[in-house]
Design an enzyme around this catalytic site. Structure first.
Site, short mmCIF file in Angstrom:
data_model
loop_
_atom_site.label_atom_id
_atom_site.label_comp_id
_atom_site.label_asym_id
_atom_site.label_seq_id
_atom_site.Cartn_x
_atom_site.Cartn_y
_atom_site.Cartn_z
N LYS A 227 -24.49 -44.93 -54.57
CA LYS A 227 -24.96 -43.32 -54.20
C LYS A 227 -25.57 -43.64 -52.88
O LYS A 227 -25.37 -42.91 -51.94
CB LYS A 227 -26.01 -42.90 -54.99
CG LYS A 227 -25.43 -42.51 -56.32
CD LYS A 227 -26.15 -41.38 -57.03
CE LYS A 227 -25.34 -40.75 -58.28
NZ LYS A 227 -25.04 -41.66 -59.18
N GLU B 46 -29.41 -31.95 -55.21
CA GLU B 46 -29.61 -31.96 -56.74
C GLU B 46 -29.64 -33.14 -57.32
O GLU B 46 -29.05 -34.25 -56.75
CB GLU B 46 -28.32 -31.23 -57.35
CG GLU B 46 -27.04 -32.21 -57.54
CD GLU B 46 -26.34 -32.69 -56.33
OE1 GLU B 46 -26.75 -32.20 -55.23
OE2 GLU B 46 -25.71 -33.59 -56.63
N SER C 75 -20.47 -49.94 -60.44
CA SER C 75 -21.28 -48.72 -59.78
C SER C 75 -22.49 -49.02 -59.36
O SER C 75 -23.17 -48.54 -58.39
CB SER C 75 -20.59 -47.40 -60.01
OG SER C 75 -21.18 -47.52 -61.50
C1 LIG Z 1 -24.12 -41.30 -60.36
C2 LIG Z 1 -23.53 -42.48 -60.96
C3 LIG Z 1 -22.19 -42.55 -61.48
C4 LIG Z 1 -21.34 -41.40 -61.28
O1 LIG Z 1 -21.03 -40.71 -60.21
P1 LIG Z 1 -19.59 -40.88 -59.48
O2 LIG Z 1 -19.82 -39.80 -58.50
O3 LIG Z 1 -18.62 -40.48 -60.75
O4 LIG Z 1 -19.53 -42.29 -59.14
C5 LIG Z 1 -21.67 -43.93 -61.63
N1 LIG Z 1 -22.31 -45.05 -61.79
C6 LIG Z 1 -23.77 -45.01 -61.39
C7 LIG Z 1 -24.58 -46.43 -61.52
C8 LIG Z 1 -24.37 -43.67 -60.98
O5 LIG Z 1 -25.75 -43.81 -60.46
#
Ligand SMILES: *Cc1c(COP(=O)(O)O)cnc(C)c1O
Length: 419
Positions: free
Chosen positions: A93, A115, A384
């Site tokens: 993020k 948000e 992610s």
């Molecule tokens: C917020 C988040 C997501 C989901 O958001 P995307 O916009 O689909 O990437 C996925 N993995 C983590 C670790 C997150 O914090």
């Protein structure tokens, strides 16, 4: 193929999806944003400034890690992981947020709003605002404020004002609506840092562009490590920003299969999930400024969604994805809460990695499919985020009794404090 050339001639549209559906009062602001973004996208200096901050502030490039133990256990493809969990604030993020911070400077604005659901995007935005010297207000559903106390604590201590939203279900969808209201009243000095590749144009394109750093790095790193491209790339899909981020490294290569993994929650037919494309429960509609597949009823009212992973718990999806799905470029699967728990256990014990609950959805699908693949084939998973933030949920999900009573005690205390 460049999806952002808009071959349809309709800027901001991916096939039939995307667009700008906003009240007239915001048209000037969104145009200003579109124009600023168009200039930045063409400006090589903007991208190098962006890369410089990611490098020295967030720790990019993030590495790629081979998982020999898990690969061997599953007896199929070789599994590699792109480590975006190693970013500052613990997930991908921060990429988007730093990019939008730079853009906000170019716009000459001094206040940002955002948000947040689980609090990860709010946390990242508050971090960026502190670094860049912006005023910062974060909108968060009242229910989420109670559930995600640690993130609220950090946001406030980073200098952000956190506003608990008491409308509707008091969760992410309501926080987005409240953010839009703030934007309408404060357009002159405020930029809305949207947290994923959703919303009106240019947000899906802009967030995808910032997140494309993941895919660019991953392709080069994997080529260097293994001498070849992966056969399959897996990423979890909430709003769809980390997935489109890593997929952009491979969209031009037809030999690479791309798999988006949605939140299956309690499973097919449960009505308690966020699997918009994989379960085919969603339909095309317009909400929150754009056109895409939403989980909605026949009257167009949004349905309640559920996932053990708060970051995947959203009723809409990046408008680029329905288009790529129809074109056969991306396949969608879902993982249930139960499967996620099991996968987490396996990954922690076999490789010493602690992926976020969101990320574990991508692992589930890869773990299911790896055994059917050959030993010279390669799987790449986008990690992610890291699981530290999920300690309470994971402990509860794994049925740790001691932790369970500790958590219940704490959350009762928070609830009392809130009242
Ligand atoms: C917020 C988040 C997501 C989901 O958001 P995307 O916009 O689909 O990437 C996925 N993995 C983590 C670790 C997150 O914090």
């Amino acid at each position: 193929m460049d999806i952002f050339d808009f071959p349809s001639g309709r800027e901001g549209y991916y096939g039939d999806y995307g667009g700008v559906f906003l009240p007239e009062i915001l048209h000037g602001t969104i145009q200003e944003l579109q124009e600023c973004f168009r200039l930045c996208r063409k400006d090589e200096q903007f991208w190098s400034e962006y890369m410089e901050i990611l490098k020295n502030y967030s720790g990019r490039p993030t590495p790629i890690t081979h998982l020999p133990n898990l690969s061997k256990k599953l007896g199929g493809a070789q599994i590699y992981v792109k480590r975006d969990d190693l970013n500052h604030t613990g997930s991908h993020k921060i990429n988007n947020v730093i990019g939008q911070g730079l853009l906000c400077k170019r716009l000459g604005k001094r206040r940002v709003i955002a948000e947040t659901g689980a609090g990860q995007h709010g946390f990242a935005t508050a971090t960026m605002a502190a670094r860049f010297g912006f005023d910062c207000t974060i909108y968060m559903g009242e229910v989420d404020v109670a559930r995600q106390r640690p993130n609220v604590f950090w946001m406030q201590n980073l200098g952000a004002q956190v506003i608990a939203v008491t409308d509707g279900q008091k969760t992410l969808k309501d926080a987005i609506n409240e953010c839009m209201r703030d934007w309408v009243s404060n357009m002159g000095d405020t930029h809305y840092v949207l947290g994923t590749a959703c919303g009106p144009h240019p947000f899906p394109e802009m967030v995808s562009w910032f997140q494309s750093v993941i895919g660019r790095e991953a392709r080069d790193q994997l080529l260097e490590l293994t001498g070849r491209l992966p056969d399959r790339v897996y990423a979890c899909v909430g709003g769809g920003s980390n997935a489109i981020g890593i997929f952009q490294g491979f969209l031009d290569h037809d030999s690479v299969e791309l798999i988006g993994c949605e939140a299956g929650g309690l499973g097919v037919g449960s009505n308690l999930h966020a699997a918009r494309l994989a379960y085919k429960d969603a339909s095309v509609g317009v909400a929150q400024g754009f056109k895409t597949y939403f989980l909605q009823n026949e009257q167009g009212n949004m349905l309640k969604t559920h996932s053990v992973a708060a970051g995947l718990d959203y009723m809409g999806i990046n408008p680029i994805f329905p288009h790529l799905w129809e074109e056969g470029k991306v396949r969608f699967e879902a993982a249930t809460d139960e499967e996620v728990k099991e996968a987490l256990r396996l990954i922690m014990k076999s490789e010493g990695l602690i992926p976020a609950l969101e990320t574990a959805h991508a692992f589930v699908t890869a773990i299911k499919e790896a055994p059917q693949m050959g030993p010279t084939e390669i799987i790449l998973i986008n990690q992610s985020g890291r699981g530290d933030k999920d300690i309470f949920t994971i402990a509860e999900a794994l049925g740790d009794q001691e932790w369970k009573s500790f958590i219940n005690e704490k959350s009762d205390q928070y609830r009392r404090e809130l009242c």
